[in-house]
Write a protein that holds these residues in place. Structure first.
Motif, PDB file in Angstrom:
ATOM      1  N   LEU A   1     -23.320  16.853  51.898  1.00 21.29           N
ATOM      2  CA  LEU A   1     -21.861  16.852  51.807  1.00 21.29           C
ATOM      3  C   LEU A   1     -21.209  15.977  52.884  1.00 21.29           C
TER       4      LEU A   1
ATOM      5  N   THR B   1     -20.807  11.885  54.133  1.00 16.49           N
ATOM      6  CA  THR B   1     -21.004  10.460  53.879  1.00 16.49           C
ATOM      7  C   THR B   1     -20.559   9.677  55.101  1.00 16.49           C
TER       8      THR B   1
ATOM      9  N   LEU C   1     -16.430  25.122  53.126  1.00 18.32           N
ATOM     10  CA  LEU C   1     -17.530  25.854  52.500  1.00 18.32           C
ATOM     11  C   LEU C   1     -17.341  27.359  52.638  1.00 18.32           C
TER      12      LEU C   1
ATOM     13  N   ARG D   1     -16.724  23.586  48.028  1.00 18.59           N
ATOM     14  CA  ARG D   1     -17.836  22.683  48.313  1.00 18.59           C
ATOM     15  C   ARG D   1     -17.366  21.253  48.046  1.00 18.59           C
ATOM     16  N   ILE D   2     -17.044  20.545  49.108  1.00 14.85           N
ATOM     17  CA  ILE D   2     -16.450  19.226  48.945  1.00 14.85           C
ATOM     18  C   ILE D   2     -17.031  18.270  49.988  1.00 14.85           C
ATOM     19  N   GLU D   3     -17.229  17.031  49.598  1.00 13.49           N
ATOM     20  CA  GLU D   3     -17.811  16.043  50.499  1.00 13.49           C
ATOM     21  C   GLU D   3     -16.789  15.593  51.545  1.00 13.49           C
TER      22      GLU D   3
ATOM     23  N   GLY E   1     -15.508  20.515  57.145  1.00  9.04           N
ATOM     24  CA  GLY E   1     -16.352  20.692  55.965  1.00  9.04           C
ATOM     25  C   GLY E   1     -16.957  22.083  55.903  1.00  9.04           C
TER      26      GLY E   1
ATOM     27  N   ALA F   1     -13.727  14.315  47.310  1.00  9.38           N
ATOM     28  CA  ALA F   1     -14.142  14.130  48.694  1.00  9.38           C
ATOM     29  C   ALA F   1     -12.901  13.959  49.563  1.00  9.38           C
TER      30      ALA F   1
ATOM     31  N   HIS G   1     -23.472  22.433  58.451  1.00 13.35           N
ATOM     32  CA  HIS G   1     -22.881  21.620  57.387  1.00 13.35           C
ATOM     33  C   HIS G   1     -23.998  20.949  56.590  1.00 13.35           C
TER      34      HIS G   1
END
Length: 260
Positions: free
Chosen positions: A125, A127, A86, A91-93, A82, A37, A121
């Motif tokens: 993904l 937080t 993609l 694909r990463i938080e 983000g 992340a 988004h």
């Protein structure tokens, strides 16, 4: 800095002028060591005064009603980056900080969903890290439950004790606990509090993240204690999006070297 009136005067216009920007710091998986992340961290690039660190303007923003504009600028930057990752098959938080004064806004959830939709988004993904400068208002419960139901992560930031975690998490749909650097810096010699917080997270089905990991001895202790993720200067300092993209590309290409 808190007494300087120019901050109060100029801060409300800074976001509109594009002076508030995001840098990103890696969180790594404690098992694989891979980037799991990125946390978006704010910087104020003032045209005359240079780079202003967040500790010099965020507290003032919370008190002067500028936090909604700053928070939206950061959320927009996080979702934009983000989405760019993609598009590049990464694909990463992304994690972004949220202050209590933002949660007091009845339209907070709608604002988050608007930015997610603007950049397509995925909610899963993103937080939201709840900062601990003051307690989350009771009105935040419904807003956060609504977002959590759509897949967003909800993190308690800067947690120092189990009692604190229990108090701050009460009634909220928490998915993650970030253990404060003041706990991690005592590792490996004093690991009682860190171990208790990992146990608390496991007991409640939460992800545990160690903040402020700065050396290999702390990193070894974090893995031994069973943390899920770690963040800190050992894995790289906060950097601009284009620099982070280069680092992620290098990581994807093969074993990389940590930035100390």
């Amino acid at each position: 800095m808190r007494s300087e009136q120019w901050v109060i005067r100029e801060l409300p216009r800074a976001a509109a002028r594009g002076e508030i920007a995001a840098v990103f710091q890696s969180q790594v998986d404690a098992t694989s060591g891979d980037t799991a992340a990125l946390e978006a961290l704010s910087r104020w690039y003032h045209p005359e005064r240079g780079v202003i660190p967040p500790q010099d303007f965020i507290p003032i923003a919370e008190e002067s009603r500028s936090m909604d504009a700053l928070g939206d600028a950061m959320l927009r930057a996080a979702c934009r980056y983000g989405a760019a990752l993609l598009a590049a098959d990464r694909r990463i938080e992304i994690a972004v900080n949220v202050a209590a004064v933002q949660l007091a806004n009845a339209g907070f959830a709608d604002g988050v969903l608007r930015r997610l939709g603007e950049f397509a988004h995925p909610p899963a993904l993103l937080t939201l890290e709840l900062t601990e400068s003051r307690p989350s208002p009771a009105s935040a419960t419904d807003e956060l439950h609504r977002l959590r139901a759509l897949g967003l992560g909800i993190s308690l930031d800067d947690v120092r004790t189990v009692d604190e975690a229990e108090f701050r998490a009460r009634g909220l749909p928490i998915s993650e606990v970030k253990v404060d650097r003041s706990v991690i810096e005592r590792l490996p010699e004093d690991d009682e509090v860190a171990a208790a917080l990992v146990a608390y997270a496991r007991r409640h089905g939460l992800r545990s993240v160690a903040e402020g990991v700065e050396n290999e001895r702390q990193w070894d202790a974090v893995r031994r204690l069973g943390f899920d993720r770690a963040q800190g200067f050992l894995f790289g300092r906060p950097i601009r999006p284009e620099q982070m993209s280069e680092r992620l590309a290098a990581e994807a290409a093969g074993p990389g070297q940590r930035e100390l």
